[in-house]
Design a protein around this motif. Structure first.
Motif, PDB file in Angstrom:
ATOM      1  N   TRP A 132      -8.603  -2.816   8.652  1.00 44.04           N
ATOM      2  CA  TRP A 132      -7.239  -3.147   9.060  1.00 44.04           C
ATOM      3  C   TRP A 132      -6.231  -2.887   7.940  1.00 44.04           C
ATOM      4  O   TRP A 132      -5.157  -2.330   8.178  1.00 44.04           O
ATOM      5  N   LYS A 133      -6.584  -3.257   6.691  1.00 42.25           N
ATOM      6  CA  LYS A 133      -5.638  -3.084   5.583  1.00 42.25           C
ATOM      7  C   LYS A 133      -5.417  -1.610   5.268  1.00 42.25           C
ATOM      8  O   LYS A 133      -4.306  -1.210   4.899  1.00 42.25           O
ATOM      9  N   GLU A 134      -6.453  -0.797   5.410  1.00 39.72           N
ATOM     10  CA  GLU A 134      -6.278   0.635   5.165  1.00 39.72           C
ATOM     11  C   GLU A 134      -5.400   1.262   6.239  1.00 39.72           C
ATOM     12  O   GLU A 134      -4.536   2.107   5.948  1.00 39.72           O
ATOM     13  N   ILE A 135      -5.583   0.834   7.481  1.00 37.40           N
ATOM     14  CA  ILE A 135      -4.708   1.305   8.569  1.00 37.40           C
ATOM     15  C   ILE A 135      -3.271   0.873   8.294  1.00 37.40           C
ATOM     16  O   ILE A 135      -2.322   1.658   8.441  1.00 37.40           O
ATOM     17  N   SER A 136      -3.097  -0.375   7.858  1.00 41.21           N
ATOM     18  CA  SER A 136      -1.760  -0.903   7.558  1.00 41.21           C
ATOM     19  C   SER A 136      -1.101  -0.115   6.430  1.00 41.21           C
ATOM     20  O   SER A 136       0.105   0.182   6.482  1.00 41.21           O
ATOM     21  N   TYR A 137      -1.883   0.233   5.420  1.00 42.83           N
ATOM     22  CA  TYR A 137      -1.348   1.028   4.300  1.00 42.83           C
ATOM     23  C   TYR A 137      -0.778   2.351   4.813  1.00 42.83           C
ATOM     24  O   TYR A 137       0.346   2.736   4.461  1.00 42.83           O
ATOM     25  N   HIS A 138      -1.542   3.054   5.641  1.00 41.41           N
ATOM     26  CA  HIS A 138      -1.092   4.361   6.123  1.00 41.41           C
ATOM     27  C   HIS A 138       0.131   4.231   7.028  1.00 41.41           C
ATOM     28  O   HIS A 138       1.041   5.072   6.970  1.00 41.41           O
ATOM     29  N   VAL A 139       0.182   3.195   7.858  1.00 47.68           N
ATOM     30  CA  VAL A 139       1.336   2.984   8.733  1.00 47.68           C
ATOM     31  C   VAL A 139       2.602   2.750   7.912  1.00 47.68           C
ATOM     32  O   VAL A 139       3.634   3.401   8.113  1.00 47.68           O
ATOM     33  N   VAL A 140       2.530   1.817   6.958  1.00 45.50           N
ATOM     34  CA  VAL A 140       3.712   1.456   6.163  1.00 45.50           C
ATOM     35  C   VAL A 140       4.086   2.579   5.204  1.00 45.50           C
ATOM     36  O   VAL A 140       5.271   2.881   5.023  1.00 45.50           O
ATOM     37  N   ASN A 141       3.100   3.233   4.592  1.00 41.22           N
ATOM     38  CA  ASN A 141       3.398   4.312   3.644  1.00 41.22           C
ATOM     39  C   ASN A 141       4.049   5.497   4.344  1.00 41.22           C
ATOM     40  O   ASN A 141       4.950   6.141   3.789  1.00 41.22           O
ATOM     41  N   LYS A 145       7.818   6.981   3.398  1.00 39.19           N
ATOM     42  CA  LYS A 145       8.162   8.373   3.099  1.00 39.19           C
ATOM     43  C   LYS A 145       9.244   8.889   4.037  1.00 39.19           C
ATOM     44  O   LYS A 145      10.175   9.578   3.618  1.00 39.19           O
ATOM     45  N   LEU A 146       9.127   8.556   5.320  1.00 38.10           N
ATOM     46  CA  LEU A 146      10.108   9.022   6.293  1.00 38.10           C
ATOM     47  C   LEU A 146      11.495   8.446   6.029  1.00 38.10           C
ATOM     48  O   LEU A 146      12.509   9.114   6.241  1.00 38.10           O
ATOM     49  N   LEU A 147      11.523   7.203   5.546  1.00 40.32           N
ATOM     50  CA  LEU A 147      12.793   6.513   5.365  1.00 40.32           C
ATOM     51  C   LEU A 147      13.269   6.522   3.915  1.00 40.32           C
ATOM     52  O   LEU A 147      14.316   5.966   3.600  1.00 40.32           O
ATOM     53  N   ASN A 148      12.503   7.148   3.009  1.00 39.76           N
ATOM     54  CA  ASN A 148      12.857   7.196   1.583  1.00 39.76           C
ATOM     55  C   ASN A 148      13.063   5.793   1.006  1.00 39.76           C
ATOM     56  O   ASN A 148      14.017   5.541   0.273  1.00 39.76           O
ATOM     57  N   SER A 149      12.150   4.886   1.343  1.00 42.86           N
ATOM     58  CA  SER A 149      12.309   3.486   0.928  1.00 42.86           C
ATOM     59  C   SER A 149      11.338   3.119  -0.184  1.00 42.86           C
ATOM     60  O   SER A 149      10.120   3.136   0.012  1.00 42.86           O
ATOM     61  N   THR A 150      11.896   2.775  -1.355  1.00 38.62           N
ATOM     62  CA  THR A 150      11.073   2.366  -2.496  1.00 38.62           C
ATOM     63  C   THR A 150      10.380   1.040  -2.229  1.00 38.62           C
ATOM     64  O   THR A 150       9.202   0.863  -2.548  1.00 38.62           O
ATOM     65  N   SER A 151      11.112   0.086  -1.643  1.00 40.00           N
ATOM     66  CA  SER A 151      10.527  -1.237  -1.408  1.00 40.00           C
ATOM     67  C   SER A 151       9.442  -1.179  -0.346  1.00 40.00           C
ATOM     68  O   SER A 151       8.442  -1.902  -0.418  1.00 40.00           O
ATOM     69  N   LEU A 152       9.600  -0.307   0.663  1.00 43.33           N
ATOM     70  CA  LEU A 152       8.545  -0.143   1.665  1.00 43.33           C
ATOM     71  C   LEU A 152       7.302   0.483   1.040  1.00 43.33           C
ATOM     72  O   LEU A 152       6.173   0.144   1.400  1.00 43.33           O
ATOM     73  N   LYS A 153       7.517   1.386   0.089  1.00 42.57           N
ATOM     74  CA  LYS A 153       6.381   1.986  -0.603  1.00 42.57           C
ATOM     75  C   LYS A 153       5.609   0.916  -1.376  1.00 42.57           C
ATOM     76  O   LYS A 153       4.374   0.906  -1.390  1.00 42.57           O
ATOM     77  N   ALA A 154       6.357   0.008  -2.024  1.00 48.32           N
ATOM     78  CA  ALA A 154       5.708  -1.098  -2.732  1.00 48.32           C
ATOM     79  C   ALA A 154       4.942  -1.977  -1.748  1.00 48.32           C
ATOM     80  O   ALA A 154       3.831  -2.438  -2.039  1.00 48.32           O
ATOM     81  N   ASP A 155       5.531  -2.201  -0.583  1.00 44.90           N
ATOM     82  CA  ASP A 155       4.872  -3.015   0.441  1.00 44.90           C
ATOM     83  C   ASP A 155       3.594  -2.332   0.929  1.00 44.90           C
ATOM     84  O   ASP A 155       2.573  -2.985   1.180  1.00 44.90           O
ATOM     85  N   ALA A 156       3.648  -0.994   1.049  1.00 44.33           N
ATOM     86  CA  ALA A 156       2.465  -0.241   1.462  1.00 44.33           C
ATOM     87  C   ALA A 156       1.345  -0.389   0.437  1.00 44.33           C
ATOM     88  O   ALA A 156       0.178  -0.565   0.796  1.00 44.33           O
ATOM     89  N   TRP A 157       1.728  -0.355  -0.838  1.00 44.03           N
ATOM     90  CA  TRP A 157       0.712  -0.484  -1.883  1.00 44.03           C
ATOM     91  C   TRP A 157       0.120  -1.883  -1.923  1.00 44.03           C
ATOM     92  O   TRP A 157      -0.996  -2.081  -2.397  1.00 44.03           O
ATOM     93  N   HIS A 158       0.843  -2.857  -1.413  1.00 42.52           N
ATOM     94  CA  HIS A 158       0.258  -4.187  -1.238  1.00 42.52           C
ATOM     95  C   HIS A 158      -0.965  -4.093  -0.327  1.00 42.52           C
ATOM     96  O   HIS A 158      -2.019  -4.667  -0.612  1.00 42.52           O
ATOM     97  N   HIS A 159      -0.806  -3.355   0.772  1.00 43.27           N
ATOM     98  CA  HIS A 159      -1.914  -3.199   1.711  1.00 43.27           C
ATOM     99  C   HIS A 159      -3.079  -2.433   1.079  1.00 43.27           C
ATOM    100  O   HIS A 159      -4.242  -2.800   1.262  1.00 43.27           O
TER     101      HIS A 159
END
Length: 311
Positions: A132-141, A145-159
């Motif tokens: 589940w966490k690996e799927i979540s990482y790919h979804v958020v990451n 990338k699509l939205l050019n969001s630094t904070s979302l990238k950090a959130d993805a790396w949380h997953h």
């Protein structure tokens, strides 16, 4: 849906939905990990639960940052409020460092304290969590990338870091169960390794956000594209300088356009506006373009050619 053509408000809405996905996922997993770690006698799982709990708070911060960043520009913030994004990323990194420190501290205590072997069923729980966490990482990451969001990238790396700590816990518990009595501490060593990996990831989350807030030159591909597109605008003979800075999920361009020195001020002004409109039309991720008009100089012709093709 085409994310590239989204407006700033639409981007913020997409980002918010992504963060809600993260919060709900982290909340559910934190509860599962706390219960499985407690009843399954696994500190590696409890360490995992600690990280998932910090994920919830950091995702809430990301959400608040995104909501704030979509505020329109005003007299006090003429460039908008997008710079809140890297600032939120710094806070997220602090949360990660704190969680890694807590995990490492407790792991060391547990290594000195005799305890029972983990329960075998915790491996099934971890297997589901890792998936589940690996799927979540790919979804958020992907959204980051699509939205050019630094904070979302950090959130993805949380997953991603959560998935890695779960893998470490899985390995630790497997070793402890396989080798049996005397190897109970494999579980704690796994938690200690997870803490080290979290700290390692902190740098990779922190570094791009620092570059963004310091206006570091990180967008060479975009600069090349801006230079190329600019030459399609009538009246633009060459591009002298071109700088890109990131503000939230959008970009600001500072560009020096070279034009015929015989043009009057009005003609130069019209070319500047045409250039700005053309770039924003073909690159919707650009929020604004600041154009400086320069007269063509034969003595600088070679330097123009070094940067781009002159008309």
């Amino acid at each position: 849906m085409t994310y590239k053509m989204a407006t700033g408000t639409e981007k913020a809405a997409m980002a918010e939905k992504t963060v809600y996905f993260s919060i709900l996922g982290s909340l559910g997993l934190a509860i599962i990990k706390w219960l499985a770690g407690f009843f399954g006698n696994s500190f590696a799982l409890i360490a995992d639960a600690i990280e998932s709990t910090t994920d919830i708070f950091s995702s809430v911060l990301v959400l608040l940052g995104i909501k704030y960043s979509k505020r329109p520009a005003d007299d006090n913030h003429p460039y908008g409020h997008g710079r809140i994004e890297p600032l939120v990323t710094f806070i997220v990194v602090i949360f990660l460092v704190i969680s890694a420190t807590v995990i490492a501290h407790q792991s060391i205590i547990n290594l000195r304290t005799p305890h029972e072997l983990p329960e075998a069923w915790t491996l099934f729980v971890l297997g589901a969590i890792i998936l589940w966490k690996e799927i979540s990482y790919h979804v958020v990451n992907r959204r980051a990338k699509l939205l050019n969001s630094t904070s979302l990238k950090a959130d993805a790396w949380h997953h991603r870091s959560d998935a890695i700590t779960s893998v470490a816990a899985f390995i630790g518990i497997s070793i402890a169960l396989w080798l049996g009595k005397g190897y109970e501490y494999a579980d704690d060593w796994a938690a200690l390794f997870a803490a080290g990996f979290i700290l390692y990831n902190c740098y990779h989350i922190f570094r791009p956000a620092l570059g963004e807030i310091m206006d570091e030159n990180l967008f060479e591909d975009m600069v090349s594209k801006v230079r190329e597109l600019s030459l399609h605008v009538d009246g633009v003979m060459a591009i002298d300088k071109c700088y890109v800075r990131k503000i939230g999920m959008s970009f600001l361009i500072d560009i020096h356009a070279v034009v015929d020195p015989q043009l009057n001020v009005k003609q130069g002004h019209e070319i500047a506006h045409a250039l700005k409109d053309y770039l924003i039309l073909h690159m919707p991720e650009i929020a604004n373009v600041f154009v400086h008009i320069e007269p063509f100089d034969e003595n600088k012709a070679k330097s123009y050619l070094n940067d781009t093709t002159t008309k």
